[in-house]
Design a protein around this motif. Structure first.
Motif, PDB file in Angstrom:
ATOM      1  N   PRO A   3      72.761  47.238  23.780  1.00 44.04           N
ATOM      2  CA  PRO A   3      72.029  48.522  24.086  1.00 44.04           C
ATOM      3  C   PRO A   3      73.156  48.409  25.391  1.00 44.04           C
ATOM      4  CG  PRO A   3      71.050  46.270  24.268  1.00 44.04           C
ATOM      5  CD  PRO A   3      72.362  46.085  23.527  1.00 44.04           C
ATOM      6  N   ALA A   4      72.514  49.638  25.698  1.00 45.57           N
ATOM      7  CA  ALA A   4      73.082  50.803  26.468  1.00 45.57           C
ATOM      8  C   ALA A   4      72.774  50.340  28.233  1.00 45.57           C
ATOM      9  CB  ALA A   4      73.132  51.845  26.657  1.00 45.57           C
ATOM     10  N   TRP A   5      71.819  49.681  27.750  1.00 39.82           N
ATOM     11  CA  TRP A   5      70.876  49.356  29.455  1.00 39.82           C
ATOM     12  C   TRP A   5      71.087  47.924  29.414  1.00 39.82           C
ATOM     13  CZ3 TRP A   5      67.810  45.602  27.504  1.00 39.82           C
ATOM     14  CH2 TRP A   5      67.102  45.392  26.604  1.00 39.82           C
ATOM     15  N   GLU A   6      70.410  47.462  30.713  1.00 41.30           N
ATOM     16  CA  GLU A   6      70.635  46.343  31.514  1.00 41.30           C
ATOM     17  C   GLU A   6      69.560  45.957  31.904  1.00 41.30           C
ATOM     18  OE1 GLU A   6      74.311  45.925  32.865  1.00 41.30           O
ATOM     19  OE2 GLU A   6      75.555  46.380  31.846  1.00 41.30           O
ATOM     20  N   VAL A   7      69.063  44.800  32.506  1.00 37.57           N
ATOM     21  CA  VAL A   7      68.261  44.360  33.472  1.00 37.57           C
ATOM     22  C   VAL A   7      68.360  44.463  34.996  1.00 37.57           C
ATOM     23  CG1 VAL A   7      65.972  42.936  33.781  1.00 37.57           C
ATOM     24  CG2 VAL A   7      66.812  43.466  31.675  1.00 37.57           C
ATOM     25  N   ALA A   8      68.568  45.414  35.778  1.00 36.04           N
ATOM     26  CA  ALA A   8      67.826  45.401  37.259  1.00 36.04           C
ATOM     27  C   ALA A   8      67.532  44.597  37.704  1.00 36.04           C
ATOM     28  CB  ALA A   8      68.328  46.631  37.466  1.00 36.04           C
ATOM     29  N   VAL A   9      66.265  44.570  37.381  1.00 37.50           N
ATOM     30  CA  VAL A   9      65.439  43.550  38.444  1.00 37.50           C
ATOM     31  C   VAL A   9      64.662  43.106  36.994  1.00 37.50           C
ATOM     32  CG1 VAL A   9      63.917  43.145  39.480  1.00 37.50           C
ATOM     33  CG2 VAL A   9      65.713  44.220  40.105  1.00 37.50           C
ATOM     34  N   ARG A  10      64.224  41.928  36.315  1.00 39.14           N
ATOM     35  CA  ARG A  10      62.906  41.177  35.594  1.00 39.14           C
ATOM     36  C   ARG A  10      62.199  41.046  36.207  1.00 39.14           C
ATOM     37  NH1 ARG A  10      63.582  38.723  30.480  1.00 39.14           N
ATOM     38  NH2 ARG A  10      65.974  38.457  30.944  1.00 39.14           N
ATOM     39  N   GLU A  11      60.679  41.925  36.409  1.00 43.47           N
ATOM     40  CA  GLU A  11      59.725  41.810  36.956  1.00 43.47           C
ATOM     41  C   GLU A  11      58.596  42.021  35.919  1.00 43.47           C
ATOM     42  OE1 GLU A  11      57.114  41.348  38.997  1.00 43.47           O
ATOM     43  OE2 GLU A  11      59.143  41.597  40.684  1.00 43.47           O
ATOM     44  N   TRP A  30      61.145  51.498  44.323  1.00 43.28           N
ATOM     45  CA  TRP A  30      59.813  51.471  43.495  1.00 43.28           C
ATOM     46  C   TRP A  30      59.008  51.273  43.915  1.00 43.28           C
ATOM     47  CZ3 TRP A  30      63.405  47.453  43.059  1.00 43.28           C
ATOM     48  CH2 TRP A  30      62.688  46.305  42.100  1.00 43.28           C
ATOM     49  N   VAL A  31      57.885  51.214  43.321  1.00 41.29           N
ATOM     50  CA  VAL A  31      56.189  50.937  43.355  1.00 41.29           C
ATOM     51  C   VAL A  31      56.010  50.343  42.254  1.00 41.29           C
ATOM     52  CG1 VAL A  31      56.014  52.059  45.028  1.00 41.29           C
ATOM     53  CG2 VAL A  31      54.784  53.068  42.795  1.00 41.29           C
ATOM     54  N   ASP A  32      54.897  48.935  41.961  1.00 40.23           N
ATOM     55  CA  ASP A  32      53.657  48.861  41.235  1.00 40.23           C
ATOM     56  C   ASP A  32      52.497  49.364  41.873  1.00 40.23           C
ATOM     57  OD1 ASP A  32      52.102  47.512  39.260  1.00 40.23           O
ATOM     58  OD2 ASP A  32      52.800  45.693  39.206  1.00 40.23           O
ATOM     59  N   ILE A  33      51.959  50.839  41.438  1.00 42.00           N
ATOM     60  CA  ILE A  33      51.239  51.336  41.695  1.00 42.00           C
ATOM     61  C   ILE A  33      49.752  50.390  41.616  1.00 42.00           C
ATOM     62  CG2 ILE A  33      48.919  53.303  41.186  1.00 42.00           C
ATOM     63  CD1 ILE A  33      51.548  55.220  40.109  1.00 42.00           C
ATOM     64  N   LEU A  34      49.424  49.926  40.493  1.00 43.05           N
ATOM     65  CA  LEU A  34      48.147  48.848  40.144  1.00 43.05           C
ATOM     66  C   LEU A  34      48.189  47.630  41.344  1.00 43.05           C
ATOM     67  CD1 LEU A  34      46.919  49.562  36.789  1.00 43.05           C
ATOM     68  CD2 LEU A  34      46.946  50.963  38.812  1.00 43.05           C
ATOM     69  N   SER A  35      48.997  47.241  41.461  1.00 41.99           N
ATOM     70  CA  SER A  35      49.501  46.199  41.704  1.00 41.99           C
ATOM     71  C   SER A  35      49.583  45.782  43.503  1.00 41.99           C
ATOM     72  CB  SER A  35      50.587  45.561  42.014  1.00 41.99           C
ATOM     73  OG  SER A  35      50.456  44.724  40.157  1.00 41.99           O
ATOM     74  N   THR A  40      62.200  46.875  46.985  1.00 43.42           N
ATOM     75  CA  THR A  40      62.991  47.344  46.410  1.00 43.42           C
ATOM     76  C   THR A  40      64.146  45.990  45.794  1.00 43.42           C
ATOM     77  OG1 THR A  40      63.891  46.427  49.408  1.00 43.42           O
ATOM     78  CG2 THR A  40      62.605  48.667  48.875  1.00 43.42           C
ATOM     79  N   TYR A  41      66.050  47.086  45.926  1.00 44.55           N
ATOM     80  CA  TYR A  41      66.475  46.330  45.423  1.00 44.55           C
ATOM     81  C   TYR A  41      67.719  46.268  45.775  1.00 44.55           C
ATOM     82  CZ  TYR A  41      69.981  45.051  41.348  1.00 44.55           C
ATOM     83  OH  TYR A  41      71.019  44.549  40.747  1.00 44.55           O
ATOM     84  N   ALA A  42      68.824  45.386  46.301  1.00 42.82           N
ATOM     85  CA  ALA A  42      70.385  46.307  46.571  1.00 42.82           C
ATOM     86  C   ALA A  42      71.426  45.930  45.320  1.00 42.82           C
ATOM     87  CB  ALA A  42      70.640  45.977  48.120  1.00 42.82           C
ATOM     88  N   PRO A  43      71.376  46.558  44.430  1.00 44.56           N
ATOM     89  CA  PRO A  43      72.400  46.178  43.581  1.00 44.56           C
ATOM     90  C   PRO A  43      73.496  45.247  44.077  1.00 44.56           C
ATOM     91  CG  PRO A  43      72.452  48.749  44.033  1.00 44.56           C
ATOM     92  CD  PRO A  43      71.542  48.502  45.120  1.00 44.56           C
ATOM     93  N   SER A  44      74.398  46.100  45.360  1.00 41.98           N
ATOM     94  CA  SER A  44      75.791  44.966  45.783  1.00 41.98           C
ATOM     95  C   SER A  44      75.302  43.983  46.620  1.00 41.98           C
ATOM     96  CB  SER A  44      76.091  45.908  47.042  1.00 41.98           C
ATOM     97  OG  SER A  44      74.604  45.951  47.948  1.00 41.98           O
ATOM     98  N   GLY A  46      71.851  41.738  45.576  1.00 42.20           N
ATOM     99  CA  GLY A  46      71.114  41.447  44.345  1.00 42.20           C
ATOM    100  C   GLY A  46      69.928  41.082  45.282  1.00 42.20           C
ATOM    101  N   ARG A  47      69.898  41.150  46.916  1.00 45.12           N
ATOM    102  CA  ARG A  47      68.799  41.254  47.576  1.00 45.12           C
ATOM    103  C   ARG A  47      67.572  42.181  47.043  1.00 45.12           C
ATOM    104  NH1 ARG A  47      66.653  42.725  52.505  1.00 45.12           N
ATOM    105  NH2 ARG A  47      65.464  41.119  53.289  1.00 45.12           N
ATOM    106  N   ARG A  48      66.688  41.475  47.387  1.00 44.89           N
ATOM    107  CA  ARG A  48      64.742  41.985  47.165  1.00 44.89           C
ATOM    108  C   ARG A  48      63.746  42.015  47.781  1.00 44.89           C
ATOM    109  NH1 ARG A  48      62.353  39.664  41.367  1.00 44.89           N
ATOM    110  NH2 ARG A  48      61.363  42.057  42.113  1.00 44.89           N
ATOM    111  N   THR A  49      63.432  42.849  48.152  1.00 44.96           N
ATOM    112  CA  THR A  49      61.386  43.129  49.047  1.00 44.96           C
ATOM    113  C   THR A  49      61.240  42.710  48.334  1.00 44.96           C
ATOM    114  OG1 THR A  49      62.025  44.791  49.930  1.00 44.96           O
ATOM    115  CG2 THR A  49      63.417  43.287  50.735  1.00 44.96           C
ATOM    116  N   VAL A  50      59.602  42.599  48.855  1.00 44.01           N
ATOM    117  CA  VAL A  50      58.213  43.275  47.918  1.00 44.01           C
ATOM    118  C   VAL A  50      57.462  42.945  49.299  1.00 44.01           C
ATOM    119  CG1 VAL A  50      56.921  42.954  46.703  1.00 44.01           C
ATOM    120  CG2 VAL A  50      58.966  41.699  45.722  1.00 44.01           C
ATOM    121  N   MET A  51      56.631  44.217  49.185  1.00 42.91           N
ATOM    122  CA  MET A  51      55.800  44.837  50.331  1.00 42.91           C
ATOM    123  C   MET A  51      53.729  45.057  50.068  1.00 42.91           C
ATOM    124  SD  MET A  51      56.317  47.736  53.350  1.00 42.91           S
ATOM    125  CE  MET A  51      55.599  48.636  52.765  1.00 42.91           C
ATOM    126  N   ALA A  52      53.352  45.146  50.219  1.00 43.10           N
ATOM    127  CA  ALA A  52      51.742  44.873  50.130  1.00 43.10           C
ATOM    128  C   ALA A  52      51.451  45.756  50.826  1.00 43.10           C
ATOM    129  CB  ALA A  52      51.151  43.400  50.738  1.00 43.10           C
TER     130      ALA A  52
END
Length: 282
Positions: A3-11, A30-35, A40-44, A46-52
């Motif tokens: 496939p042309a696509w890849e998984v950047a962040v499994r969520e 990006w956001v998860d509206i209902l949650s 955030t994701y830094a591709p260089s 791999g660092r991720r953050t999640v803010m409520a």
């Protein structure tokens, strides 16, 4: 076939939405509206953050001075660089929430809303100036969704999903005028959701229940389809080095048996050439 696509962040996002490249920090937001989460994701690195957030969050965009502007259930709010929150526009409407949003080339936020029950004409599209002045577009809106601008800034593309159309406005200073159909989507191909515009003026659209992202040339001709493993892609944006990679948010909500990757952030490497974004000026 690979496939042309890849998984950047499994969520497992319930309603992933609104990917946006933040050039200042080199990360995707990006956001998860209902949650009620901002990711955030830094591709260089791999660092991720999640803010409520305190409320359902339809969109989160970078601010020029650091921090985020967020389109929440009850209005538009600001997070400063240290994470402190304040309201820019607090205007709750029972049964309604913020949805997708985008920052215009002049630094204003264009914010969409919708009713939770998706009642016809229950949503809105508004321009939020950096000082909090609100200008509502008078056209009826049900699900205010993808918004983007042509490379020269003279056109604004917009999706009210239930219309099955991608519309286009002429930009007249701080106003948009002369709304007209750009593309009318045939039934059976899904519902147009979020969009982005590339440096060639082509419009990329994620199709809810269509399992694809489609690209349209500046004259409205479909010229590329990217098939995806998930039924509900929601929006797309260019990011990464040179703005060449197309990131795609996806959703799990409303599916009895969602694909294992539903809710993940996908990426189409070297898909094209995106336009530099503008941070919210407020």
């Amino acid at each position: 076939m690979t496939p042309a696509w890849e998984v950047a962040v499994r969520e497992r996002a319930e309603l992933g939405e609104g990917p946006t490249w933040d050039a200042a920090s080199g990360r995707l937001i990006w956001v998860d509206i209902l949650s009620a989460r901002v990711h955030t994701y830094a591709p260089s690195t791999g660092r991720r953050t999640v803010m409520a957030t305190e409320q359902h969050v339809g969109a989160a965009k970078p601010r020029a001075g650091g921090g985020l502007v967020v389109n929440l259930r009850d209005g538009v709010g600001l997070y400063d660089a240290e994470g402190a929150f304040s309201w820019l526009v607090h205007a709750p409407v029972p049964g309604r929430r913020g949805n997708d949003a985008a920052v215009a080339p002049d630094g204003a936020l264009w914010a969409g809303t919708m009713r939770y029950d998706e009642r016809e004409a229950g949503g809105s599209l508004s321009r939020i100036a950096p000082d909090g002045t609100v200008t509502v577009v008078p056209d009826a809106v049900t699900v205010g969704n993808g918004t983007g601008w042509s490379p020269d800034g003279r056109l604004m593309y917009y999706i009210d999903t239930p219309t099955r159309r991608i519309d286009v406005f002429d930009v007249d200073g701080e106003r948009v005028v002369n709304r007209r159909p750009f593309v009318t989507v045939e039934p059976g191909s899904g519902w147009p959701d979020g969009l982005t515009v590339d440096a060639d003026g082509c419009v990329w659209v994620a199709f809810w229940d269509g399992a694809a992202v489609r690209r349209y040339t500046p004259d409205g001709r479909p010229d590329r389809v990217v098939d995806l493993p998930v039924r509900r892609p929601t929006a797309c944006a260019f990011g990464g080095p040179g703005l060449r990679d197309l990131y795609i948010s996806t959703a799990r909500t409303g599916q009895d048996a969602p694909h294992p990757l539903a809710g993940s952030l996908l990426v189409l490497p070297d898909a094209g050439h995106g336009l530099p974004g503008t941070a919210f000026a407020g």
